[in-house]
Design a protein around this motif. Sequence first.
Motif, mmCIF file in Angstrom:
data_model
loop_
_atom_site.group_PDB
_atom_site.id
_atom_site.type_symbol
_atom_site.label_atom_id
_atom_site.label_comp_id
_atom_site.label_asym_id
_atom_site.label_seq_id
_atom_site.Cartn_x
_atom_site.Cartn_y
_atom_site.Cartn_z
ATOM 1 N N PRO A 181 0.574 -1.483 -0.091
ATOM 2 C CA PRO A 181 -0.360 -0.288 -0.205
ATOM 3 C C PRO A 181 0.974 1.349 0.250
ATOM 4 O O PRO A 181 0.359 2.308 -0.680
ATOM 5 C CB PRO A 181 -0.900 -0.384 1.514
ATOM 6 C CG PRO A 181 -0.429 -0.980 2.352
ATOM 7 C CD PRO A 181 0.413 -1.525 1.356
ATOM 8 N N TYR B 211 -12.541 1.897 8.673
ATOM 9 C CA TYR B 211 -11.988 0.976 8.129
ATOM 10 C C TYR B 211 -10.370 1.207 7.881
ATOM 11 O O TYR B 211 -9.069 1.078 7.462
ATOM 12 C CB TYR B 211 -12.505 1.306 6.438
ATOM 13 C CG TYR B 211 -11.580 1.075 4.941
ATOM 14 C CD1 TYR B 211 -12.168 -0.985 5.225
ATOM 15 C CD2 TYR B 211 -11.530 1.485 4.760
ATOM 16 C CE1 TYR B 211 -12.021 -1.052 3.972
ATOM 17 C CE2 TYR B 211 -10.601 0.524 3.170
ATOM 18 C CZ TYR B 211 -10.742 0.103 2.563
ATOM 19 O OH TYR B 211 -10.145 -0.883 1.940
ATOM 20 N N ARG C 89 -6.403 0.465 7.398
ATOM 21 C CA ARG C 89 -5.932 0.468 5.753
ATOM 22 C C ARG C 89 -5.622 1.691 5.723
ATOM 23 O O ARG C 89 -5.516 2.771 6.756
ATOM 24 C CB ARG C 89 -7.277 0.407 5.272
ATOM 25 C CG ARG C 89 -7.753 -0.301 5.281
ATOM 26 C CD ARG C 89 -7.066 -2.119 4.255
ATOM 27 N NE ARG C 89 -8.080 -2.869 3.621
ATOM 28 C CZ ARG C 89 -8.153 -3.562 5.065
ATOM 29 N NH1 ARG C 89 -8.211 -4.152 5.716
ATOM 30 N NH2 ARG C 89 -9.129 -4.768 4.600
ATOM 31 N N GLU D 31 -5.579 3.350 -0.214
ATOM 32 C CA GLU D 31 -5.891 2.219 -0.298
ATOM 33 C C GLU D 31 -7.691 2.851 0.010
ATOM 34 O O GLU D 31 -8.664 2.685 -0.413
ATOM 35 C CB GLU D 31 -6.435 1.309 0.718
ATOM 36 C CG GLU D 31 -5.146 0.322 0.776
ATOM 37 C CD GLU D 31 -3.976 -1.184 1.790
ATOM 38 O OE1 GLU D 31 -4.889 -1.860 1.694
ATOM 39 O OE2 GLU D 31 -4.481 -0.204 2.979
#
Length: 400
Positions: free
Chosen positions: A123, A282, A286, A290
């Motif tokens: 990422p 989230y 992340r 992302e």
Amino acid sequence: MKIKHPILKLVVSCLCLNSTYAIASPIFLNNGKVQTSNISSKTPGTILSIKEENIDLFTNASQRFLITYRSRGVRSEPIVTSGYLLLPKGKVPQGGWPVLAWAHGTTGVADTCAPSGDYAGGPVHVYQQIAAKALNAWLARGYAVVAPDYQGLGTPGGHPYMNAQSQLHTVVDAVRATHLLKPYKFSKNWYVMGHSQGGAASLKVAADGQKDAPELNLRGAIALAPGGYQYQGIAEYVATHSQIETSVAAFFPIVLLGAEAADPSIAPANLVSSDMGEILNYARNRCLSELQSDLKTAPKTVFKPNVNLTPLTNYLKKQSIDNMTPTVPTLIVQGDKDQLVDYSGTYAYYQQICKTQKPISFHPVKNGDHRDSLRQSEFLIGSFINSVEQGKTVNTCNSK
């Protein structure tokens, strides 16, 4: 217990040690194994673990080490921090390699967002590819490079995103850790360069780094598209706009979670709407890249009705770069088409420092976006370093 993240493996290896074993000055034996020292040490900069890795993107490096080291957190409490260290090619100069501390830009607050744990397809890999080119330019000039991950990225605890004191500590203590890597020799002279979040970190180091580490010799600072001018403004913007942009919705959870990590009483889960709460959760696991790719639409509401945002905005205001006055020569580089860090805000900060008559230079990147300041840095550092080392004035305040 399975641990996939390479930095967490190093940290856990430290935590599992018998505390009677200590290495004051770690020496890497080139056997590919992790070496560790006493986790109970509270001395800032103490290397807790070290492991050699492939140089990968850093083509101008002779060696690359993944390290964990003792640093200081938001309240100066002892913490474990991770990062990586790059050694240049060629012979060590008589006085030792000078050091660049690299302060990276926003990646997120999850452990997987730590740049030292980067991998192809990961990422933060695209960002690391851009950063590597900039760092290779320093390596080519004979600088060792140390790159901290900041508090809580890949290491225990939350990441207090944009917390000025924490970022100062993790950067300064990373330089201290570099000097403990034996048998290599490093000069006391060092620079700091940072981008975006790291740009704010570099300005904090420029303001307080020499005082924080008087045993070292901070020569100058480079801030690339530094975030954090009137930092509280992002919360005020979100609160006063009925429909925010998707890009803001992807970024704002990082701001909230960072504030919570520094001051749990802020508790963003109690402030945001249910829709924003889903994005907030989230973001806990992340990275920014992302969030940017996965979030298709912004929530219709961000905050609950009639919430008290004063504790949040007061906290954010304390982290603003407005509070930082560099005491060493400083170069600011900013793209004039940057959509993430407002050009006018960065320029207003520059003008603020000009009024203090401190040595500061501003370099605009025409038609440059947020990452163009980072891309252009490899072509700008030579002139800046030469000016500093030759004692020339680093100041564009009187330029038209």
